[in-house]
Structures are given as C-alpha cells and as structure tokens.
Design a protein around this motif. Structure first.
Motif, mmCIF file in Angstrom:
data_model
loop_
_atom_site.group_PDB
_atom_site.id
_atom_site.type_symbol
_atom_site.label_atom_id
_atom_site.label_comp_id
_atom_site.label_asym_id
_atom_site.label_seq_id
_atom_site.Cartn_x
_atom_site.Cartn_y
_atom_site.Cartn_z
ATOM 1 N N LEU A 140 0.751 -1.206 -0.170
ATOM 2 C CA LEU A 140 -0.144 0.025 0.039
ATOM 3 C C LEU A 140 0.889 1.305 0.091
ATOM 4 C CD1 LEU A 140 -2.882 1.164 0.116
ATOM 5 C CD2 LEU A 140 -2.624 1.052 2.496
ATOM 6 N N ILE A 141 0.674 2.144 -0.896
ATOM 7 C CA ILE A 141 1.269 3.457 -1.130
ATOM 8 C C ILE A 141 0.434 4.648 -0.491
ATOM 9 C CG2 ILE A 141 2.443 5.075 -2.573
ATOM 10 C CD1 ILE A 141 4.013 2.448 -2.114
ATOM 11 N N ALA A 142 -0.976 4.578 -1.178
ATOM 12 C CA ALA A 142 -1.835 5.796 -0.804
ATOM 13 C C ALA A 142 -3.091 5.214 -0.493
ATOM 14 C CB ALA A 142 -1.768 6.869 -1.571
ATOM 15 N N LEU A 143 -4.225 5.709 0.361
ATOM 16 C CA LEU A 143 -5.350 5.141 0.608
ATOM 17 C C LEU A 143 -6.118 6.358 0.589
ATOM 18 C CD1 LEU A 143 -6.895 2.677 1.288
ATOM 19 C CD2 LEU A 143 -6.345 3.139 3.797
ATOM 20 N N SER A 144 -7.336 6.211 0.093
ATOM 21 C CA SER A 144 -8.503 7.318 0.280
ATOM 22 C C SER A 144 -9.266 7.019 1.527
ATOM 23 C CB SER A 144 -9.494 7.320 -0.939
ATOM 24 O OG SER A 144 -10.438 6.343 -1.157
ATOM 25 N N GLY A 145 -9.946 7.938 1.707
ATOM 26 C CA GLY A 145 -11.070 7.642 3.107
ATOM 27 C C GLY A 145 -12.088 6.905 2.462
ATOM 28 N N ALA A 146 -12.399 6.637 1.277
ATOM 29 C CA ALA A 146 -13.338 5.479 0.895
ATOM 30 C C ALA A 146 -12.848 4.085 0.526
ATOM 31 C CB ALA A 146 -14.019 5.961 -0.410
ATOM 32 N N GLY A 147 -11.558 4.206 1.016
ATOM 33 C CA GLY A 147 -10.807 2.799 0.760
ATOM 34 C C GLY A 147 -10.201 2.489 -0.534
ATOM 35 N N ALA A 148 -10.153 3.466 -1.494
ATOM 36 C CA ALA A 148 -9.689 3.252 -2.846
ATOM 37 C C ALA A 148 -8.108 3.347 -2.328
ATOM 38 C CB ALA A 148 -10.053 4.253 -3.881
ATOM 39 N N ALA A 149 -7.296 2.233 -3.104
ATOM 40 C CA ALA A 149 -5.981 2.179 -2.891
ATOM 41 C C ALA A 149 -5.029 2.230 -3.988
ATOM 42 C CB ALA A 149 -5.701 0.868 -1.991
ATOM 43 N N PHE A 150 -3.668 2.614 -3.869
ATOM 44 C CA PHE A 150 -2.718 2.602 -4.665
ATOM 45 C C PHE A 150 -1.688 2.011 -4.035
ATOM 46 C CE2 PHE A 150 1.173 4.704 -6.713
ATOM 47 C CZ PHE A 150 1.175 4.056 -7.873
ATOM 48 N N ALA A 151 -1.087 0.940 -4.690
ATOM 49 C CA ALA A 151 -0.458 -0.174 -4.334
ATOM 50 C C ALA A 151 0.765 -0.499 -5.218
ATOM 51 C CB ALA A 151 -0.942 -1.437 -3.698
ATOM 52 N N HIS A 152 1.994 -0.900 -4.855
ATOM 53 C CA HIS A 152 3.115 -1.401 -5.449
ATOM 54 C C HIS A 152 3.132 -2.963 -5.044
ATOM 55 C CE1 HIS A 152 4.986 2.481 -6.902
ATOM 56 N NE2 HIS A 152 3.975 2.067 -7.467
ATOM 57 N N ARG A 153 3.480 -3.744 -5.860
ATOM 58 C CA ARG A 153 3.649 -5.293 -5.397
ATOM 59 C C ARG A 153 4.649 -6.156 -6.325
ATOM 60 N NH1 ARG A 153 0.853 -9.731 -7.076
ATOM 61 N NH2 ARG A 153 -0.862 -9.223 -8.612
ATOM 62 N N THR A 154 5.435 -7.092 -5.992
ATOM 63 C CA THR A 154 6.147 -7.833 -7.016
ATOM 64 C C THR A 154 5.645 -9.279 -6.907
ATOM 65 O OG1 THR A 154 8.042 -6.380 -6.677
ATOM 66 C CG2 THR A 154 8.531 -8.575 -7.516
ATOM 67 N N ALA A 155 5.260 -9.805 -7.770
ATOM 68 C CA ALA A 155 4.909 -11.133 -7.922
ATOM 69 C C ALA A 155 6.150 -11.968 -8.746
ATOM 70 C CB ALA A 155 3.561 -11.236 -8.974
ATOM 71 N N ASP A 156 6.428 -12.970 -8.172
ATOM 72 C CA ASP A 156 7.576 -13.933 -8.737
ATOM 73 C C ASP A 156 7.026 -15.284 -9.078
ATOM 74 O OD1 ASP A 156 7.596 -15.015 -6.181
ATOM 75 O OD2 ASP A 156 9.243 -14.107 -5.706
ATOM 76 N N VAL A 157 7.789 -15.903 -10.061
ATOM 77 C CA VAL A 157 7.388 -17.274 -10.488
ATOM 78 C C VAL A 157 8.543 -18.014 -10.943
ATOM 79 C CG1 VAL A 157 6.971 -16.562 -12.779
ATOM 80 C CG2 VAL A 157 6.027 -18.746 -12.042
ATOM 81 N N LEU A 158 8.851 -19.269 -10.228
ATOM 82 C CA LEU A 158 9.737 -19.877 -11.019
ATOM 83 C C LEU A 158 9.587 -20.797 -12.123
ATOM 84 C CD1 LEU A 158 12.771 -21.245 -10.328
ATOM 85 C CD2 LEU A 158 11.682 -22.985 -9.060
ATOM 86 N N HIS A 159 10.064 -20.546 -13.473
ATOM 87 C CA HIS A 159 9.851 -21.111 -14.526
ATOM 88 C C HIS A 159 10.914 -22.181 -14.996
ATOM 89 C CE1 HIS A 159 8.290 -21.173 -18.626
ATOM 90 N NE2 HIS A 159 9.535 -21.083 -19.100
ATOM 91 N N SER A 160 10.468 -23.407 -15.239
ATOM 92 C CA SER A 160 11.244 -24.409 -16.019
ATOM 93 C C SER A 160 11.195 -23.996 -17.460
ATOM 94 C CB SER A 160 10.844 -25.440 -15.573
ATOM 95 O OG SER A 160 10.870 -25.805 -14.230
ATOM 96 N N VAL A 161 12.323 -23.816 -18.162
ATOM 97 C CA VAL A 161 12.461 -23.563 -19.647
ATOM 98 C C VAL A 161 12.105 -24.766 -20.391
ATOM 99 C CG1 VAL A 161 13.810 -22.476 -21.565
ATOM 100 C CG2 VAL A 161 14.038 -21.735 -18.993
ATOM 101 N N GLY A 162 11.361 -24.574 -21.300
ATOM 102 C CA GLY A 162 10.783 -25.593 -22.236
ATOM 103 C C GLY A 162 11.510 -25.864 -23.371
ATOM 104 N N GLY A 163 11.496 -26.792 -24.276
ATOM 105 C CA GLY A 163 12.109 -26.775 -25.361
ATOM 106 C C GLY A 163 11.722 -26.146 -26.580
ATOM 107 N N GLY A 164 12.652 -25.728 -27.649
ATOM 108 C CA GLY A 164 12.088 -24.974 -28.656
ATOM 109 C C GLY A 164 12.614 -23.655 -28.800
ATOM 110 N N PRO A 165 12.091 -22.863 -29.751
ATOM 111 C CA PRO A 165 12.831 -21.468 -30.024
ATOM 112 C C PRO A 165 12.183 -20.501 -28.858
ATOM 113 C CG PRO A 165 11.023 -21.974 -31.589
ATOM 114 C CD PRO A 165 11.300 -23.192 -31.021
ATOM 115 N N VAL A 166 10.975 -20.992 -28.290
ATOM 116 C CA VAL A 166 10.148 -20.116 -27.454
ATOM 117 C C VAL A 166 9.736 -20.737 -26.219
ATOM 118 C CG1 VAL A 166 8.368 -18.462 -26.991
ATOM 119 C CG2 VAL A 166 9.510 -18.390 -29.248
#
Length: 236
Positions: free
Chosen positions: A112-138
């Motif tokens: 949470l970065i900022a919050l209004s009196g009515a409960g509206a929020a501005f937030a920063h977050r970081t989501a992460d994922v461990l990815h196993s790389v598959g075969g092929g060009p992509v």
C-alpha cells in the motif's frame, strides 16, 4: 483503564502481587506486535502446532480456538491464543506472501502506497514465479502478467543454466525484447530494467523467453519477478 490503548499492554495495578507476571505479559505482547511478522493472513482455522509469539491476521468465519476472532490478530502466547484488534495504519511483514502489508481499517493490503477515505488504494507489489524453460525456440510463462496492473518491468535470475541457447530475450508475444534482450543463459545471470513506458495488459498476458543462437533444449530454470502498480476502487 487496565491496559494501553493501542497495543493493549496491561498496566501494573497499585499494590499488585506478582507484578512480574503482568510486566512479562506486556513484554511478550510488545515483542510480537512491534516490527510485526504475520505467519499468514485470511485463515479461519488455527494452525496445529503454533510457535510462541506467532501472529495471524484472522479471516472471516473463524472457528475453534479462533472463534470470535474474525478480522482480529491472533497472538499465540503462554500456550493459548489472544485476540488483538488491529488499528488502521499498522504494518507487518506477511511471511506467507513475502510482502509488507498495511491494515487499512478493514483488511491487510500488500504494497500500500496511498489510501483514500473511501478505501480506494494505490499499491505496488512484486509477483514472482519459478519457470522451467521448455524446449524449442520460445518458452512461454502462461498468464504471468495480471489483468489491469501497470507493469513497470520484469526482472529475472537464471537459477540453473539454460541449455541449447547461449542467450535469450525476455518479452511478450509480438514484442520479444520488451523487458530484456541478450540475457546470458548461464546460471547466475540477471536482468533488471525499469521500462521507460510502463504498460497495462488488459486481460493479463504471457511472458515469453526467446532463444538466441539456437533453440532451448528443455533444461534450466529462471526466477521471474513482475513489478506492478495496481489501483483498487472505493469500497461499496
């Protein structure tokens, strides 16, 4: 008054016997609630084997030893659970989510970065994922980009060497180098660039790793971190 207003620390009464019991109880609560770490948020059933000083932000429909704790903090001390009412503005580290959360008077909000009196929020977050790389060009990380969030950038670390390509680009379909280009496939390689033009992905989206100098052979893993800014509307 028998306790402090904010943290509920018990007062020592005049001519009280065994004053150390009350003082130690206050120290225990102070230790748990200051620089607070939450073992989790939203659960309604107590853990089977909690540790001394463990704190949970209890969800709705609490039962068992947490009955009646809905929306409160459950503090485990001296072999039992104590209910603590959080105050708007309290912050804690959510160990389960790996994020700093702030109590807005109703719920615990990550980043949470900022919050209004009515409960509206501005937030920063970081989501992460461990990815196993598959075969092929992509190699595709499906639905990694959340719906409606402003993506500031995607960072990564190569956890184990990626075989079949000496390097790779990181981006999305149709923009293969949006987040990074020419990242080494060797273990320990990193990339972390803030986009000059952050972008919203309506409906969410995939992240793609595109091989350079060959095709991926299906070996190797990368940690990806999606750095986001999000808006939530006022409450009903």
């Amino acid at each position: 008054m028998t306790s402090t207003v904010t943290l509920g620390l018990p007062f020592v009464e005049a001519a009280q016997a065994q004053k150390h019991v009350t003082v130690n109880e206050a120290f225990q609560r102070l230790d748990a609630l200051t620089q607070m770490t939450l073992a989790g948020t939203g659960a309604s059933v107590p853990p089977v084997a909690p540790g001394e000083g463990e704190v949970h932000a209890v969800g709705a429909g609490a039962s068992g030893a947490w009955f009646g704790f809905d929306g409160a903090l459950a503090l485990y001390q001296n072999g039992g659970w104590d209910s603590v009412t959080p105050v708007a503005g309290w912050r804690a580290w959510d160990a389960e989510a790996g994020a700093i959360v702030t109590f807005d008077g109703v719920e615990w909000v990550p980043g949470l970065i900022a919050l209004s009196g009515a409960g509206a929020a501005f937030a920063h977050r970081t989501a992460d994922v461990l990815h196993s790389v598959g075969g092929g060009p992509v190699s595709t990380v499906t639905a990694a980009l959340p719906d409606g969030a402003l993506v500031l950038g995607v960072s990564l670390r190569v956890v184990s060497s990626i075989g079949g390509a000496s390097s790779f680009d990181l981006g999305v379909s149709g923009a293969a180098t949006r987040f990074a280009m020419g990242v080494s496939s060797a273990a320990g390689a990193t990339a972390a660039t803030i986009r000059d033009v952050p972008q919203v992905y309506p409906g969410g989206g995939d992240i793609v790793l595109t091989a350079k100098g060959g095709s991926f052979n299906g070996t190797g893993q990368v940690w990806l971190a999606i750095h986001l800014a999000e808006l939530t509307p006022p409450r009903a």
